[in-house]
Design a protein around this motif. Structure first.
Motif, PDB file in Angstrom:
ATOM      1  N   LEU A  47       0.812  -1.210  -0.131  1.00 12.93           N
ATOM      2  CA  LEU A  47      -0.030   0.112   0.019  1.00 12.93           C
ATOM      3  C   LEU A  47       0.744   1.211   0.017  1.00 12.93           C
ATOM      4  CD1 LEU A  47      -3.035  -0.943   2.475  1.00 12.93           C
ATOM      5  CD2 LEU A  47      -2.960  -0.607  -0.075  1.00 12.93           C
ATOM      6  N   THR A  48       2.093   1.265   0.601  1.00 15.32           N
ATOM      7  CA  THR A  48       2.737   2.398   0.510  1.00 15.32           C
ATOM      8  C   THR A  48       3.876   2.379  -0.517  1.00 15.32           C
ATOM      9  OG1 THR A  48       4.412   1.243   2.144  1.00 15.32           O
ATOM     10  CG2 THR A  48       2.657   2.628   3.137  1.00 15.32           C
ATOM     11  N   ASP A  49       3.883   1.220  -1.414  1.00 15.53           N
ATOM     12  CA  ASP A  49       4.965   1.584  -2.447  1.00 15.53           C
ATOM     13  C   ASP A  49       4.299   2.096  -3.718  1.00 15.53           C
ATOM     14  OD1 ASP A  49       6.820   0.964  -4.541  1.00 15.53           O
ATOM     15  OD2 ASP A  49       7.045  -1.260  -4.135  1.00 15.53           O
ATOM     16  N   SER A  50       4.530   3.039  -4.132  1.00 12.87           N
ATOM     17  CA  SER A  50       3.655   3.935  -5.126  1.00 12.87           C
ATOM     18  C   SER A  50       4.142   3.278  -6.494  1.00 12.87           C
ATOM     19  CB  SER A  50       4.094   5.465  -5.273  1.00 12.87           C
ATOM     20  OG  SER A  50       5.553   5.468  -5.363  1.00 12.87           O
ATOM     21  N   ALA A  51       5.014   2.496  -6.568  1.00 14.12           N
ATOM     22  CA  ALA A  51       5.465   1.809  -7.901  1.00 14.12           C
ATOM     23  C   ALA A  51       4.640   0.634  -7.900  1.00 14.12           C
ATOM     24  CB  ALA A  51       7.016   1.355  -8.039  1.00 14.12           C
ATOM     25  N   PHE A  52       4.462  -0.057  -7.024  1.00 10.13           N
ATOM     26  CA  PHE A  52       3.756  -1.462  -7.128  1.00 10.13           C
ATOM     27  C   PHE A  52       2.357  -1.196  -7.659  1.00 10.13           C
ATOM     28  CE2 PHE A  52       1.195  -4.881  -5.255  1.00 10.13           C
ATOM     29  CZ  PHE A  52       2.014  -5.861  -5.597  1.00 10.13           C
ATOM     30  N   MET A  53       1.603  -0.220  -7.085  1.00  8.83           N
ATOM     31  CA  MET A  53       0.250  -0.193  -7.336  1.00  8.83           C
ATOM     32  C   MET A  53       0.008   0.280  -8.885  1.00  8.83           C
ATOM     33  SD  MET A  53      -1.415  -1.327  -5.127  1.00  8.83           S
ATOM     34  CE  MET A  53      -1.422  -2.023  -3.454  1.00  8.83           C
ATOM     35  N   LYS A  54       0.928   0.345  -9.852  1.00  7.08           N
ATOM     36  CA  LYS A  54       0.712   0.730 -11.056  1.00  7.08           C
ATOM     37  C   LYS A  54       0.554  -0.248 -11.935  1.00  7.08           C
ATOM     38  CE  LYS A  54       3.188   5.032 -10.508  1.00  7.08           C
ATOM     39  NZ  LYS A  54       4.430   5.887 -10.578  1.00  7.08           N
ATOM     40  N   ASP A  55      -0.242   0.013 -13.267  1.00 10.61           N
ATOM     41  CA  ASP A  55      -0.506  -0.992 -14.283  1.00 10.61           C
ATOM     42  C   ASP A  55       0.919  -1.304 -15.027  1.00 10.61           C
ATOM     43  OD1 ASP A  55      -3.094  -0.707 -13.583  1.00 10.61           O
ATOM     44  OD2 ASP A  55      -3.610   0.505 -15.336  1.00 10.61           O
ATOM     45  N   ALA A  56       1.693  -0.378 -14.987  1.00 11.03           N
ATOM     46  CA  ALA A  56       3.018  -0.734 -15.631  1.00 11.03           C
ATOM     47  C   ALA A  56       4.325  -0.127 -15.098  1.00 11.03           C
ATOM     48  CB  ALA A  56       3.085  -0.437 -17.156  1.00 11.03           C
ATOM     49  N   LEU A  82      -5.021  -9.241 -14.671  1.00  9.11           N
ATOM     50  CA  LEU A  82      -4.083  -8.382 -15.501  1.00  9.11           C
ATOM     51  C   LEU A  82      -5.252  -7.333 -16.278  1.00  9.11           C
ATOM     52  CD1 LEU A  82      -1.352 -10.337 -17.578  1.00  9.11           C
ATOM     53  CD2 LEU A  82      -1.233  -8.165 -16.168  1.00  9.11           C
ATOM     54  N   LYS A  83      -6.689  -7.634 -15.880  1.00  7.63           N
ATOM     55  CA  LYS A  83      -7.917  -6.755 -16.405  1.00  7.63           C
ATOM     56  C   LYS A  83      -7.716  -5.556 -15.635  1.00  7.63           C
ATOM     57  CE  LYS A  83     -10.689 -10.731 -17.633  1.00  7.63           C
ATOM     58  NZ  LYS A  83     -11.683 -10.362 -18.895  1.00  7.63           N
ATOM     59  N   SER A  84      -7.227  -5.585 -14.359  1.00  2.00           N
ATOM     60  CA  SER A  84      -7.028  -4.324 -13.584  1.00  2.00           C
ATOM     61  C   SER A  84      -5.974  -4.475 -12.620  1.00  2.00           C
ATOM     62  CB  SER A  84      -8.330  -3.837 -12.861  1.00  2.00           C
ATOM     63  OG  SER A  84      -8.113  -2.980 -11.847  1.00  2.00           O
ATOM     64  N   PRO A  85      -4.583  -4.415 -13.207  1.00  4.37           N
ATOM     65  CA  PRO A  85      -3.668  -4.712 -12.210  1.00  4.37           C
ATOM     66  C   PRO A  85      -3.596  -3.886 -10.879  1.00  4.37           C
ATOM     67  CG  PRO A  85      -2.807  -4.402 -14.312  1.00  4.37           C
ATOM     68  CD  PRO A  85      -4.114  -4.215 -14.287  1.00  4.37           C
ATOM     69  N   ALA A  86      -3.936  -2.678 -11.035  1.00  3.32           N
ATOM     70  CA  ALA A  86      -3.868  -1.808  -9.730  1.00  3.32           C
ATOM     71  C   ALA A  86      -5.027  -2.307  -8.746  1.00  3.32           C
ATOM     72  CB  ALA A  86      -4.005  -0.504  -9.951  1.00  3.32           C
ATOM     73  N   GLY A  87      -6.131  -2.580  -9.132  1.00  2.00           N
ATOM     74  CA  GLY A  87      -7.094  -3.090  -8.445  1.00  2.00           C
ATOM     75  C   GLY A  87      -6.898  -4.518  -7.869  1.00  2.00           C
ATOM     76  N   PHE A  88      -5.995  -5.403  -8.637  1.00  2.00           N
ATOM     77  CA  PHE A  88      -5.771  -6.554  -7.917  1.00  2.00           C
ATOM     78  C   PHE A  88      -4.673  -6.398  -6.789  1.00  2.00           C
ATOM     79  CE2 PHE A  88      -2.324  -9.998  -8.294  1.00  2.00           C
ATOM     80  CZ  PHE A  88      -3.313 -10.920  -7.734  1.00  2.00           C
ATOM     81  N   GLY A  89      -3.625  -5.517  -7.183  1.00  2.00           N
ATOM     82  CA  GLY A  89      -2.676  -5.129  -6.218  1.00  2.00           C
ATOM     83  C   GLY A  89      -3.368  -4.627  -4.956  1.00  2.00           C
ATOM     84  N   TYR A  90      -4.442  -3.793  -4.851  1.00  2.00           N
ATOM     85  CA  TYR A  90      -5.181  -3.338  -3.926  1.00  2.00           C
ATOM     86  C   TYR A  90      -5.992  -4.504  -3.027  1.00  2.00           C
ATOM     87  CZ  TYR A  90      -4.081   1.627  -4.519  1.00  2.00           C
ATOM     88  OH  TYR A  90      -3.409   2.983  -4.487  1.00  2.00           O
ATOM     89  N   ALA A  91      -6.380  -5.297  -3.916  1.00  2.19           N
ATOM     90  CA  ALA A  91      -7.091  -6.241  -3.328  1.00  2.19           C
ATOM     91  C   ALA A  91      -6.318  -7.313  -2.361  1.00  2.19           C
ATOM     92  CB  ALA A  91      -7.965  -7.044  -4.359  1.00  2.19           C
TER      93      ALA A  91
END
Length: 175
Positions: A47-56, A82-91
């Motif tokens: 949640l605190t890694d800004s690079a992780f929550m991006k689509d690319a 991969l339909k929503s990488p950021a959504g998956f990351g948050y989930a």
């Protein structure tokens, strides 16, 4: 067969009984603390890694999922992510946080442990599936570590233990 008296029993001054019984009672506590802290840390780290929550981009969940897609056991699961990488990351991050907090507090511990096992299973089948040899991937080990807590819950030092008598009273004494 003759039954004798045990001579290797240590009774604590507080009258706690056999030290082996106490050790057995508290055996899952270190595992619960380790898994709880680890999953809280993993969730907060994401949640605190800004690079992780991006689509690319470097270090993004999207790039990581694209990198493992062809080597995963269940590519359809990766395609879904991969339909929503950021959504998956948050989930995943929020799931890890909820599982970790529930495990540390001992609140709905079996459910939290089941959630942790499912997260670990999904990560094993996708991200760490291609680890060779298999034991280099840690997600399978986490999956196995969650199973004792799924089965036993948190009978001591937990909110479940505090709430258990109230639940029994509401349900007429059934467990």
């Amino acid at each position: 067969m003759t039954h004798g008296m045990r001579t290797d029993v240590y009774t604590s001054p507080a009258g706690g009984g056999d030290w082996r019984d106490n050790a057995a009672r508290y055996a899952l506590l270190p595992l619960r603390i380790f898994l709880g802290v680890t999953f809280v840390y993993a969730g907060l780290d994401k949640l605190t890694d800004s690079a992780f929550m991006k689509d690319a981009g470097a270090g993004s969940v999207g790039d990581m999922m694209r990198a493992v897609r062809d080597s995963s056991a269940v590519p359809a699961l990766v395609d879904l992510a991969l339909k929503s990488p950021a959504g998956f990351g948050y989930a995943i991050a929020l799931g890890e946080l909820a599982v970790g907090i529930g495990t540390l507090l001992g609140l709905l511990t079996r459910l939290a442990a089941l959630g942790g096992a499912l997260i670990s299973l999904s990560l094993w089948l996708t991200v760490s599936w291609a680890s060779d040899p298999y034991y280099y991937g840690n997600d399978l080990a986490y999956l196995m570590a969650w199973l004792p807590l799924v089965l036993a819950g948190a009978p001591l030092l937990s909110l479940d233990a505090v709430l258990r008598p109230r639940r029994r009273g509401r349900t007429g004494g059934y467990r």
